[in-house]
Design a protein around this motif. Structure first.
Motif, PDB file in Angstrom:
ATOM      1  N   THR A  33       0.824  -1.206   0.000  1.00 52.82           N
ATOM      2  CA  THR A  33       0.000   0.000   0.000  1.00 52.82           C
ATOM      3  C   THR A  33       0.859   1.258   0.000  1.00 52.82           C
ATOM      4  O   THR A  33       0.581   2.225  -0.700  1.00 52.82           O
ATOM      5  CB  THR A  33      -0.923   0.008   1.245  1.00 52.82           C
ATOM      6  N   VAL A  34       1.939   1.231   0.793  1.00 52.70           N
ATOM      7  CA  VAL A  34       2.811   2.404   0.922  1.00 52.70           C
ATOM      8  C   VAL A  34       3.566   2.691  -0.382  1.00 52.70           C
ATOM      9  O   VAL A  34       3.755   3.850  -0.754  1.00 52.70           O
ATOM     10  CB  VAL A  34       3.821   2.175   2.081  1.00 52.70           C
ATOM     11  N   THR A  35       4.011   1.628  -1.075  1.00 50.23           N
ATOM     12  CA  THR A  35       4.827   1.850  -2.270  1.00 50.23           C
ATOM     13  C   THR A  35       3.978   1.888  -3.550  1.00 50.23           C
ATOM     14  O   THR A  35       4.531   1.886  -4.636  1.00 50.23           O
ATOM     15  CB  THR A  35       5.898   0.754  -2.432  1.00 50.23           C
ATOM     16  N   ASP A  36       2.656   1.929  -3.419  1.00 48.49           N
ATOM     17  CA  ASP A  36       1.780   1.918  -4.598  1.00 48.49           C
ATOM     18  C   ASP A  36       2.040   3.143  -5.491  1.00 48.49           C
ATOM     19  O   ASP A  36       1.748   4.265  -5.083  1.00 48.49           O
ATOM     20  CB  ASP A  36       0.315   1.908  -4.138  1.00 48.49           C
ATOM     21  N   LYS A  89       5.300  18.390   3.139  1.00 51.62           N
ATOM     22  CA  LYS A  89       5.073  17.574   1.953  1.00 51.62           C
ATOM     23  C   LYS A  89       6.438  17.146   1.410  1.00 51.62           C
ATOM     24  O   LYS A  89       7.346  17.967   1.282  1.00 51.62           O
ATOM     25  CB  LYS A  89       4.286  18.362   0.902  1.00 51.62           C
ATOM     26  N   VAL A  90       6.591  15.858   1.122  1.00 55.79           N
ATOM     27  CA  VAL A  90       7.867  15.328   0.618  1.00 55.79           C
ATOM     28  C   VAL A  90       7.957  15.557  -0.893  1.00 55.79           C
ATOM     29  O   VAL A  90       6.965  15.381  -1.605  1.00 55.79           O
ATOM     30  CB  VAL A  90       7.982  13.817   0.944  1.00 55.79           C
ATOM     31  N   VAL A  91       9.149  15.956  -1.372  1.00 56.38           N
ATOM     32  CA  VAL A  91       9.376  16.116  -2.814  1.00 56.38           C
ATOM     33  C   VAL A  91       8.873  14.865  -3.532  1.00 56.38           C
ATOM     34  O   VAL A  91       9.133  13.747  -3.067  1.00 56.38           O
ATOM     35  CB  VAL A  91      10.895  16.218  -3.132  1.00 56.38           C
ATOM     36  N   LEU A  92       8.230  15.063  -4.680  1.00 54.02           N
ATOM     37  CA  LEU A  92       7.628  13.945  -5.411  1.00 54.02           C
ATOM     38  C   LEU A  92       8.552  12.731  -5.524  1.00 54.02           C
ATOM     39  O   LEU A  92       8.170  11.613  -5.194  1.00 54.02           O
ATOM     40  CB  LEU A  92       7.198  14.422  -6.803  1.00 54.02           C
ATOM     41  N   ILE A  93       9.806  12.952  -5.990  1.00 56.44           N
ATOM     42  CA  ILE A  93      10.650  11.774  -6.240  1.00 56.44           C
ATOM     43  C   ILE A  93      11.221  11.179  -4.958  1.00 56.44           C
ATOM     44  O   ILE A  93      11.827  10.110  -4.979  1.00 56.44           O
ATOM     45  CB  ILE A  93      11.805  12.057  -7.241  1.00 56.44           C
ATOM     46  N   GLY A  94      11.029  11.850  -3.813  1.00 49.71           N
ATOM     47  CA  GLY A  94      11.527  11.307  -2.558  1.00 49.71           C
ATOM     48  C   GLY A  94      10.512  10.428  -1.856  1.00 49.71           C
ATOM     49  O   GLY A  94      10.792   9.814  -0.833  1.00 49.71           O
ATOM     50  N   ARG A  95       9.294  10.367  -2.402  1.00 50.78           N
ATOM     51  CA  ARG A  95       8.228   9.601  -1.736  1.00 50.78           C
ATOM     52  C   ARG A  95       8.407   8.108  -1.955  1.00 50.78           C
ATOM     53  O   ARG A  95       8.957   7.679  -2.968  1.00 50.78           O
ATOM     54  CB  ARG A  95       6.857  10.021  -2.286  1.00 50.78           C
ATOM     55  N   MET A  96       7.888   7.321  -1.004  1.00 46.44           N
ATOM     56  CA  MET A  96       7.974   5.862  -1.119  1.00 46.44           C
ATOM     57  C   MET A  96       7.268   5.387  -2.391  1.00 46.44           C
ATOM     58  O   MET A  96       7.671   4.419  -3.019  1.00 46.44           O
ATOM     59  CB  MET A  96       7.340   5.186   0.101  1.00 46.44           C
ATOM     60  N   SER A  97       6.191   6.086  -2.791  1.00 49.55           N
ATOM     61  CA  SER A  97       5.444   5.641  -3.971  1.00 49.55           C
ATOM     62  C   SER A  97       6.215   5.900  -5.267  1.00 49.55           C
ATOM     63  O   SER A  97       5.858   5.369  -6.319  1.00 49.55           O
ATOM     64  CB  SER A  97       4.059   6.303  -4.017  1.00 49.55           C
ATOM     65  N   ALA A  98       7.275   6.717  -5.203  1.00 53.89           N
ATOM     66  CA  ALA A  98       8.077   6.974  -6.406  1.00 53.89           C
ATOM     67  C   ALA A  98       9.200   5.950  -6.560  1.00 53.89           C
ATOM     68  O   ALA A  98       9.873   5.914  -7.590  1.00 53.89           O
ATOM     69  CB  ALA A  98       8.678   8.381  -6.349  1.00 53.89           C
ATOM     70  N   GLN A  99       9.391   5.114  -5.508  1.00 51.82           N
ATOM     71  CA  GLN A  99      10.499   4.153  -5.527  1.00 51.82           C
ATOM     72  C   GLN A  99      10.479   3.270  -6.772  1.00 51.82           C
ATOM     73  O   GLN A  99      11.488   3.110  -7.441  1.00 51.82           O
ATOM     74  CB  GLN A  99      10.438   3.243  -4.292  1.00 51.82           C
TER      75      GLN A  99
END
Length: 325
Positions: A33-36, A89-99
């Motif tokens: 769910t977190v990395t979706d 708010k975390v930078v877009l590419i730093g989010r877990m979902s951007a992994q």
């Protein structure tokens, strides 16, 4: 205040993950769910709406007509985009979902362009720059890391990765071509071993908080920090294994076939797609290898901390700590 019919109770603990974190399956569902990656497509307004639902709920205000599923959905959307300690708010590419999308592109390119020195250097550098952004975005609020330390970790990890990649590249010149395809993986593994301990060097100097079963702090332990960081390095390396080990074997076979010989431009997108497919599963499953709240036997703590724990709470056998990601 009595709740109206069908209104959500206020005792759902949304500080914790929705699924039981003491089992591998519960952790896997949580990290899926977190990395979706679909969370990246949410608009600013949708993120704000989720943030309001979560903050209101924590303050004891239930958004009218909210269901339990919607509350959990809002919590996971909120967690995917905002830092747990600072609330920023975390930078877009730093989010877990951007992994997954980011790693898929970078890893795919690393595996495709592994033959020439400039491209090897370039993609290893891109990868470490991305790692630095992720580590900075997800740093723990407890032990703030200075920009200088971040810089050192970034430069060291990049140097380590490039040196490993180029060193192995020259060593594997005389070996079968398939061996050369595994050089990027070795470079990424080496970089993780340098990057993560350096990023978290403060924890290795002052230790991380250890608690008892109830979450009462007992002190700071460097032994716990070492074990936590070791577990993170292992799960990061495991995360890279399927994506960096399966596609090269498939590509090596495919590149010998006429289909790809006639269409060499298909190599990179195909590689990126294969890597993406592996990562969608490997990322959450490897995050789930070790519990977020790990435990350590009292006998493995530092002598002075061990003595203090034994003196104050002689019944405690095991202490707990948060291992980070």
């Amino acid at each position: 205040r009595q709740s109206k019919m069908g209104e959500l109770p206020l005792d759902i603990n949304i500080q914790e993950p929705r699924w039981d974190q003491s089992t591998f399956l519960g952790r896997a569902r949580h990290f899926f769910t977190v990395t979706d990656p679909r969370n990246l497509l949410l608009s600013g307004a949708q993120l704000e709406a989720s943030r309001n639902i979560v903050q209101n709920y924590r303050a004891g205000v239930v958004t009218p007509g909210l269901t339990e599923d919607q509350l959990w959905r809002a919590k996971y959307v909120y967690d995917s985009a905002f830092h747990p300690d600072t609330g920023e708010k975390v930078v877009l590419i730093g989010r877990m979902s951007a992994q997954v999308p980011m790693n898929m592109t970078i890893t795919g390119c690393m595996l495709t362009f592994y033959r020439k020195t400039p491209t090897v250097v370039f993609w290893q550098w891109v990868n470490q720059s991305f790692n630095a952004v992720v580590n900075y975005s997800n740093r723990s609020g407890d032990a703030p890391i200075t920009v200088g330390q971040l810089g050192t970790a970034y430069v060291s990890a990049t140097t380590g990765a490039v040196a490993t990649a180029l060193g192995l590249k020259s060593l594997t010149k005389h070996l079968p071509p398939l061996v050369g395809r595994f050089v990027p993986f070795a470079a990424v593994a080496a970089a993780n071993c340098i990057n993560i301990p350096l990023m978290r060097q403060r924890e290795l100097q002052v230790g991380i908080p250890v608690t008892d079963e109830e979450g009462q702090r007992l002190g700071h332990s460097v032994a716990a920090a070492k074990q936590g960081i070791f577990q993170v390095v292992i799960s990061r390396i495991c995360m890279a294994i399927p994506a960096m080990a399966i596609p090269p074997v498939i590509m090596d076979t495919l590149e010998k076939k006429d289909f790809l010989k006639r269409r060499p431009w298909l190599g990179a997108p195909l590689q990126v797609g294969l890597v993406g497919f592996c990562l969608v599963f490997a990322t959450p499953l490897c995050c789930a290898l070790f519990p977020q709240r790990s435990s350590l036997h009292v006998s493995r703590l530092e002598p002075e901390l061990r003595a203090r724990v034994r003196e104050q709470n002689p019944s405690i056998e095991v202490v707990y700590y948060n291992k980070g990601l």
